[in-house]
Design a protein around this motif. Structure first.
Motif, PDB file in Angstrom:
ATOM      1  N   LEU A  20       1.275   3.266  15.065  1.00 53.93           N
ATOM      2  CA  LEU A  20       0.518   3.172  13.817  1.00 53.93           C
ATOM      3  C   LEU A  20       0.035   4.541  13.368  1.00 53.93           C
ATOM      4  N   CYS A  23       2.814   6.509  11.807  1.00 54.76           N
ATOM      5  CA  CYS A  23       3.121   6.053  10.453  1.00 54.76           C
ATOM      6  C   CYS A  23       2.128   6.604   9.451  1.00 54.76           C
ATOM      7  N   SER A  24       0.830   6.612   9.841  1.00 53.88           N
ATOM      8  CA  SER A  24      -0.177   7.014   8.872  1.00 53.88           C
ATOM      9  C   SER A  24      -0.045   8.498   8.533  1.00 53.88           C
ATOM     10  N   GLN A  27       2.585   8.901   5.914  1.00 60.55           N
ATOM     11  CA  GLN A  27       2.165   8.459   4.589  1.00 60.55           C
ATOM     12  C   GLN A  27       1.385   9.543   3.846  1.00 60.55           C
ATOM     13  N   LYS A 103     -11.813  -0.558  -4.166  1.00 62.05           N
ATOM     14  CA  LYS A 103     -10.394  -0.395  -3.803  1.00 62.05           C
ATOM     15  C   LYS A 103      -9.939   1.032  -4.103  1.00 62.05           C
ATOM     16  N   ALA A 106     -11.362   3.420  -1.562  1.00 57.85           N
ATOM     17  CA  ALA A 106     -10.616   3.397  -0.297  1.00 57.85           C
ATOM     18  C   ALA A 106      -9.315   4.171  -0.440  1.00 57.85           C
ATOM     19  N   GLU A 107      -8.670   4.031  -1.599  1.00 61.77           N
ATOM     20  CA  GLU A 107      -7.403   4.741  -1.814  1.00 61.77           C
ATOM     21  C   GLU A 107      -7.628   6.249  -1.876  1.00 61.77           C
ATOM     22  N   GLN A 109      -9.980   7.802  -0.277  1.00 59.48           N
ATOM     23  CA  GLN A 109     -10.267   8.267   1.088  1.00 59.48           C
ATOM     24  C   GLN A 109      -9.002   8.510   1.895  1.00 59.48           C
ATOM     25  N   VAL A 110      -7.989   7.691   1.693  1.00 57.90           N
ATOM     26  CA  VAL A 110      -6.758   7.910   2.456  1.00 57.90           C
ATOM     27  C   VAL A 110      -5.754   8.720   1.640  1.00 57.90           C
ATOM     28  N   LYS A 112      -4.295   8.245  -1.272  1.00 62.87           N
ATOM     29  CA  LYS A 112      -3.141   7.531  -1.817  1.00 62.87           C
ATOM     30  C   LYS A 112      -2.901   7.988  -3.257  1.00 62.87           C
ATOM     31  N   GLY A 115      -1.330   4.738  -7.002  1.00 65.64           N
ATOM     32  CA  GLY A 115      -2.041   3.472  -6.983  1.00 65.64           C
ATOM     33  C   GLY A 115      -1.422   2.493  -7.963  1.00 65.64           C
ATOM     34  N   SER A 116      -1.865   1.255  -7.870  1.00 67.59           N
ATOM     35  CA  SER A 116      -1.292   0.248  -8.767  1.00 67.59           C
ATOM     36  C   SER A 116      -2.204  -0.025  -9.957  1.00 67.59           C
TER      37      SER A 116
ATOM     38  N   MET B 127      -8.063  -0.361   5.462  1.00 70.22           N
ATOM     39  CA  MET B 127      -7.869   1.087   5.600  1.00 70.22           C
ATOM     40  C   MET B 127      -6.574   1.386   6.357  1.00 70.22           C
ATOM     41  N   LEU B 130      -3.614   0.602   4.185  1.00 71.78           N
ATOM     42  CA  LEU B 130      -3.473   1.611   3.131  1.00 71.78           C
ATOM     43  C   LEU B 130      -2.662   2.785   3.663  1.00 71.78           C
ATOM     44  N   ARG B 131      -3.017   3.235   4.876  1.00 73.27           N
ATOM     45  CA  ARG B 131      -2.307   4.376   5.468  1.00 73.27           C
ATOM     46  C   ARG B 131      -0.853   4.032   5.727  1.00 73.27           C
ATOM     47  N   GLU B 136      -0.935  -4.110  -1.189  1.00 78.76           N
ATOM     48  CA  GLU B 136      -0.270  -4.466  -2.440  1.00 78.76           C
ATOM     49  C   GLU B 136       1.131  -5.010  -2.219  1.00 78.76           C
TER      50      GLU B 136
END
Lengths: 420, 274
Positions: A20, A23-24, A27, A103, A106-107, A109-110, A112, A115-116, B127, B130-131, B136
């Motif tokens: 995990l 993977c992160s 990303q 939401k 949170a996005e 913070q990581v 992202k 977004g959608s 969280m 998300l990573r 979604e």
């Protein structure tokens, strides 16, 4: 084989964790190209924006609990946007837009980048949070042709959202105003000030209550009372200073406490939401309700929930008004499409349709004077329903909202001094 | 003697009890149905002033997104339940039959989602997902739905395994059945009631998730509860009621279909008593 040992389990768990984590990391490598084009878009001329928007699908996150609003978006706005601008509007129903702000947070913070959420319907507290956390994309309003042509960008109720400058991060979509709703069969002459309201409550015990703050409407009722019991709104149009505010508030708590024993159920309990208060009103238990939507009473009569004798009133010294806005989040992937959609929703055509109670019945964010004579005539001919006050009467009784920092202080104060 | 009394009781009380049960279970649904159709139904009126199809015509309109959301809800519930079965079967087998070090810990982890508030765990899942880029997406929502549903599946299967005497399987094996044949013809038929119970709970819990679906699906995975909640909270109770009736119908049909398929398939072999 009959014994699985703890070391084996531990090794499996560690392996999954490592996988995990790997993977992160992958990303987090996002492409810088996307952000580069999005800042360019903020400087592009409108033709470029419109051509880039073609073929995009815009996800609009908005509160989804009203049939008429949903229908207006899905059946009026979306097909026209598709037809005229080749932009597909996809409405995402949300229970509380605050969840969408969380939401986005949170996005952020990581990190992202894609977004959608492309378009979001916000104001007040949610705008404040989004702005402070840097969740909004940029200043785009001056690029929208309809914003420049039809909106009075310097009007105080457009420029500031609950006392916080919008700085172009959001474009005004509509206006709401606080009105009291009453049953004209039971109340012949409604009160015209908060003082008269208190007298009326004392003469008619058990027939009035308000939703408990921090419910949005209950909280607005407290602010309405604040203006009238402490000498007007002007003194609060500045950043919050809790120390000097506290002593000023005691007339407000006295006012609310003085009517408490005459409230519904002697003020021992308050309806937890506007929906609950509406139900009490619909059932005739209380004779008044309230709300931040001047056209709602007419809509509820039409739906059969409120009695046909329902009417609305505003206070002589005015009632709270606010503007709500459309904005684009920092990681939207269809900013051009979102801009085109917002521009269309600010067009006189879309705003007049929204103003019509057959669709939604909500006040326009446009400046009436800036509309063409034909459009002005169209607006004046719309029948807004029997319980809705004329646009002129509403407009002349508008008071600005407090900066949203005050809202929390008042809500907490109510719990401390009134609810206890 | 005891059997006779039971039969007698069943004979005399069966009908009224059944009626009472149906009535208490159907009453809320009837109230919802009336609410969804009524125009101007105010206290103290016993009956609505008039009937209207406003709520239903919205819920069933093509633009409201109801149809797609029903399909998606069922699809997610079905996949979640299949995964639960695949995961739960060996898990329950091990927990019911073996003693090993750390068994209590494993049980604790499996049952944790029932005890830990969903909100807390979902924030963490959000969280991480998300990573991983799993938010979604339907896949992400399916994975997130496993947490609250798996414990019930495992629990139901453990009980089934505990009532299955291992000597039955040993008999089959000594008579020459292979591992698979033994599982398929001896163990599985015995487990059907447990599977039905676990799968029913798994389907129902998956269908009714709001928070997890909203947070992990990020609004892009629109199941029926996502459409329904804003109306219930926002005060349009007629539409909220219409959605609730639809939801109950969907859940009821899903349960009926599932138990029909399972019983139809194993019906002939169901020859045991619990």
């Amino acid at each position: 084989m009959r014994k699985v040992t703890t070391p084996v389990i531990t090794i499996i768990v560690i392996a999954i964790c490592l996988f995990l984590a790997g993977c992160s990391q992958a990303q987090n490598k996002s492409d810088p190209a996307a952000t580069a084009t999005s800042t360019d878009l903020l400087k592009a001329n409108w033709d470029e924006v419109a051509s880039q928007a073609k073929g995009q699908t815009v996800n609009m996150y908005m509160w989804g609990g009203s049939e008429s609003i949903n229908r207006y978006m899905d059946e009026w706005v979306a097909p026209r946007l598709k037809e005229d601008y080749e932009v597909t509007l996809q409405r995402v129903p949300v229970n509380d837009i605050n969840d969408t702000i969380n939401k986005l947070l949170a996005e952020k913070q990581v990190n992202k980048k894609e977004g959608s959420v492309d378009l979001i319907w916000i104001n007040g507290e949610n705008f404040k949070n989004a702005k402070e956390q840097d969740l909004l994309w940029g200043s785009f309003d001056k690029q929208l042709p309809n914003f420049n042509q039809y909106i009075d960008a310097n009007a105080p109720d457009i420029k500031d959202d609950f006392g916080l400058p919008t700085e172009g991060l959001e474009a005004p979509w509509g206006k709401a105003q606080f009105v009291f709703i009453y049953d004209s069969n039971k109340i012949k002459t409604p009160p015209t000030s908060m003082a008269q309201l208190a007298d009326w409550v004392k003469q008619n015990p058990g027939k009035f209550t308000y939703p408990a703050p921090p419910d949005f409407t209950g909280s607005a009722f407290i602010r309405q009372a604040l203006y009238e019991t402490t000498g007007g709104y002007q003194q609060y149009m500045k950043p919050l200073d809790s120390d000097s505010l506290t002593p000023k508030l005691s007339p407000l708590w006295n006012y609310l406490n003085s009517m408490e024993t005459s409230l519904w159920r002697e003020g021992k309990t308050y309806p937890e939401s506007l929906a609950k208060l509406d139900q009490l009103y619909a059932n005739g238990e209380v004779w008044m309700t309230m709300g931040y939507d001047p056209a709602r009473a007419s809509n509820e009569i039409k739906k059969g929930t409120f009695p046909a004798s329902t009417r609305t009133f505003v206070l002589e010294a005015g009632t709270l008004a606010n503007t709500h806005y459309l904005s684009i989040p920092f990681n939207s992937t269809h900013q051009a499409g979102a801009m085109v959609a917002i521009n269309f929703m600010l067009s006189p055509e879309a705003q007049i349709a929204k103003f019509d109670p057959l669709n939604w019945g909500e006040d326009m964010s446009l400046d009436l004077q800036k509309l063409s004579p034909e459009d002005q005539k169209l607006v004046s001919e719309i029948d807004r329903g029997i319980a809705t006050l004329p646009a002129g009467e509403l407009a002349s009784h508008r008071l600005p909202e407090l900066p949203s920092a005050y809202v929390d202080v008042l809500d907490n104060g109510w719990l401390e001094y009134v609810a206890k | 003697m005891e059997k006779l009394t039971m039969k007698g009781l069943r004979h005399y009380l069966g009908f009224p009890m059944g009626l009472l049960l149906t009535f208490t279970m159907a009453l809320p649904i009837i109230a919802l149905l009336v609410n969804s159709l009524s125009f101007g139904w105010r206290w103290p009126d016993l009956f609505p002033q008039a009937l209207t199809n406003r709520a239903w015509s919205y819920v069933l309109s093509t633009t409201s997104g109801t149809y797609a959301s029903v399909g998606l809800s069922l699809e997610i519930a079905l996949v979640v339940t299949i995964i639960n079965l695949v995961l739960g079967m060996p898990g329950a087998y091990a927990l019911a039959r073996y003693n090993f070090r750390g068994k209590l810990l494993v049980e604790g982890i499996v049952y944790a989602p029932i005890i830990v508030p969903a909100f807390a765990s979902t924030m963490g899942i959000q969280m991480t997902f998300l990573r991983l880029g799993l938010t979604e997406s339907v896949l992400g929502v399916i994975l997130a739905h496993l947490a609250p549903t798996l414990p019930y599946m495992v629990r139901a299967l453990i009980i089934s395994f505990q009532t299955l005497n291992p000597s039955l399987e040993d008999q089959a094996r000594t008579l020459g059945a292979g591992w698979w044949q033994c599982f398929w013809q001896i163990s599985l038929p015995h487990l059907v009631p447990g599977i039905v119970a676990g799968a029913s709970l798994s389907i129902l819990i998956s269908l009714s998730q709001y928070l997890i679906t909203f947070l992990i699906g990020g609004g892009q995975v629109v199941t029926l509860p996502l459409l329904m909640f804003p109306f219930i909270n926002g005060g349009d109770l007629a539409i909220g009621s219409a959605y609730a009736v639809l939801f109950s119908g969907m859940a009821g049909l899903a349960l009926y279909a599932m138990s029909w398929v399972l019983k139809h398939y194993y019906g002939k072999r169901l020859d045991f008593h619990i």
